[in-house]
Design a protein around this motif. Sequence first.
Motif, PDB file in Angstrom:
ATOM      1  N   UNK A 190       0.888  -1.213  -0.023  1.00 60.48           N
ATOM      2  CA  UNK A 190      -0.049   0.067   0.008  1.00 60.48           C
ATOM      3  C   UNK A 190       0.826   1.395  -0.086  1.00 60.48           C
ATOM      4  N   UNK A 191       1.936   1.191   0.483  1.00 56.69           N
ATOM      5  CA  UNK A 191       2.842   2.291   0.598  1.00 56.69           C
ATOM      6  C   UNK A 191       3.374   2.451  -0.802  1.00 56.69           C
ATOM      7  N   UNK A 192       3.596   1.690  -1.570  1.00 60.31           N
ATOM      8  CA  UNK A 192       4.125   2.041  -2.833  1.00 60.31           C
ATOM      9  C   UNK A 192       3.164   3.113  -3.524  1.00 60.31           C
ATOM     10  N   UNK A 193       2.047   3.515  -3.336  1.00 59.12           N
ATOM     11  CA  UNK A 193       1.218   4.515  -3.714  1.00 59.12           C
ATOM     12  C   UNK A 193       1.084   5.628  -3.312  1.00 59.12           C
ATOM     13  N   UNK A 194       2.209   5.825  -2.223  1.00 58.01           N
ATOM     14  CA  UNK A 194       2.347   7.267  -1.688  1.00 58.01           C
ATOM     15  C   UNK A 194       3.153   8.176  -2.818  1.00 58.01           C
ATOM     16  N   UNK A 195       4.163   7.535  -3.257  1.00 53.55           N
ATOM     17  CA  UNK A 195       4.813   8.438  -4.320  1.00 53.55           C
ATOM     18  C   UNK A 195       4.038   8.862  -5.426  1.00 53.55           C
ATOM     19  N   UNK A 196       3.314   7.682  -5.853  1.00 49.57           N
ATOM     20  CA  UNK A 196       2.154   7.892  -7.001  1.00 49.57           C
ATOM     21  C   UNK A 196       1.396   9.146  -6.659  1.00 49.57           C
ATOM     22  N   UNK A 197       0.744   9.013  -5.470  1.00 47.71           N
ATOM     23  CA  UNK A 197      -0.223  10.167  -5.033  1.00 47.71           C
ATOM     24  C   UNK A 197       0.284  11.399  -4.815  1.00 47.71           C
ATOM     25  N   UNK A 198       1.489  11.490  -4.453  1.00 49.40           N
ATOM     26  CA  UNK A 198       2.340  12.929  -4.432  1.00 49.40           C
ATOM     27  C   UNK A 198       2.421  13.368  -5.730  1.00 49.40           C
ATOM     28  N   UNK A 207      -8.164  19.831 -10.703  1.00 49.26           N
ATOM     29  CA  UNK A 207      -8.748  19.707  -9.484  1.00 49.26           C
ATOM     30  C   UNK A 207      -8.840  18.041  -9.056  1.00 49.26           C
ATOM     31  N   UNK A 208      -9.031  17.273 -10.341  1.00 45.00           N
ATOM     32  CA  UNK A 208      -9.430  15.878 -10.415  1.00 45.00           C
ATOM     33  C   UNK A 208      -7.795  15.144  -9.846  1.00 45.00           C
ATOM     34  N   UNK A 209      -6.887  15.431 -10.393  1.00 42.33           N
ATOM     35  CA  UNK A 209      -5.483  15.034 -10.232  1.00 42.33           C
ATOM     36  C   UNK A 209      -5.093  15.474  -8.692  1.00 42.33           C
ATOM     37  N   UNK A 210      -5.437  16.454  -8.228  1.00 48.34           N
ATOM     38  CA  UNK A 210      -5.073  17.013  -6.789  1.00 48.34           C
ATOM     39  C   UNK A 210      -5.725  16.304  -5.838  1.00 48.34           C
ATOM     40  N   UNK A 211      -7.149  16.149  -5.984  1.00 52.65           N
ATOM     41  CA  UNK A 211      -8.025  15.605  -5.079  1.00 52.65           C
ATOM     42  C   UNK A 211      -7.841  14.016  -5.014  1.00 52.65           C
ATOM     43  N   UNK A 212      -7.540  13.485  -6.275  1.00 52.39           N
ATOM     44  CA  UNK A 212      -7.203  12.023  -6.365  1.00 52.39           C
ATOM     45  C   UNK A 212      -5.977  11.473  -5.754  1.00 52.39           C
ATOM     46  N   UNK A 213      -4.999  12.631  -5.823  1.00 56.66           N
ATOM     47  CA  UNK A 213      -3.499  12.363  -5.533  1.00 56.66           C
ATOM     48  C   UNK A 213      -3.666  12.469  -3.843  1.00 56.66           C
ATOM     49  N   UNK A 214      -4.455  13.628  -3.413  1.00 55.46           N
ATOM     50  CA  UNK A 214      -4.494  13.448  -1.859  1.00 55.46           C
ATOM     51  C   UNK A 214      -5.169  12.561  -1.169  1.00 55.46           C
ATOM     52  N   UNK A 215      -6.311  11.910  -1.941  1.00 55.32           N
ATOM     53  CA  UNK A 215      -6.761  10.740  -1.255  1.00 55.32           C
ATOM     54  C   UNK A 215      -6.059   9.578  -1.287  1.00 55.32           C
TER      55      UNK A 215
END
Length: 133
Positions: A56-64, A82-90
């Motif tokens: 699950x932690x592999x998604x942290x750099x992708x979200x960032x 907005x979509x990229x920022x919101x999805x990235x934060x989630x």
Amino acid sequence: MWAQVINAILGIWLMAAAAILGYADDKTITNNEHILGPVIASFAIISWWEATRVVRLYNVPLGLWLLLAPWVLGFDNTAATVNSTLVGALVTGLSFVKGKIEDSYGGGWSAVWKSDTLHAREASRQPRVDLDK
């Protein structure tokens, strides 16, 4: 696990967002989302199981990256930003949710040099069998 189910759904959403929100003609944005979407969904699904939870932690750099992508790649569409920022934060936030630990097995390599390990405690609770009888 609920957080990783949501991350898997967010990964699938990324693949469809460009067509639904109307910015499919911008190939930079859509390529970014079409690459990251399946990877985020895959990491989230792999991390559903307790043995592979750390994935699950592999998604942290992708979200960032999703948080930074609108400025690094120069998005010119507000919906995409907005979509990229919101999805990235989630995705980033939900990647830190561990889930419930059901069982613990052995203790890994650190059990080699510890004196009070899980398997030693379990063995001491078992009744001893006298083999001399």
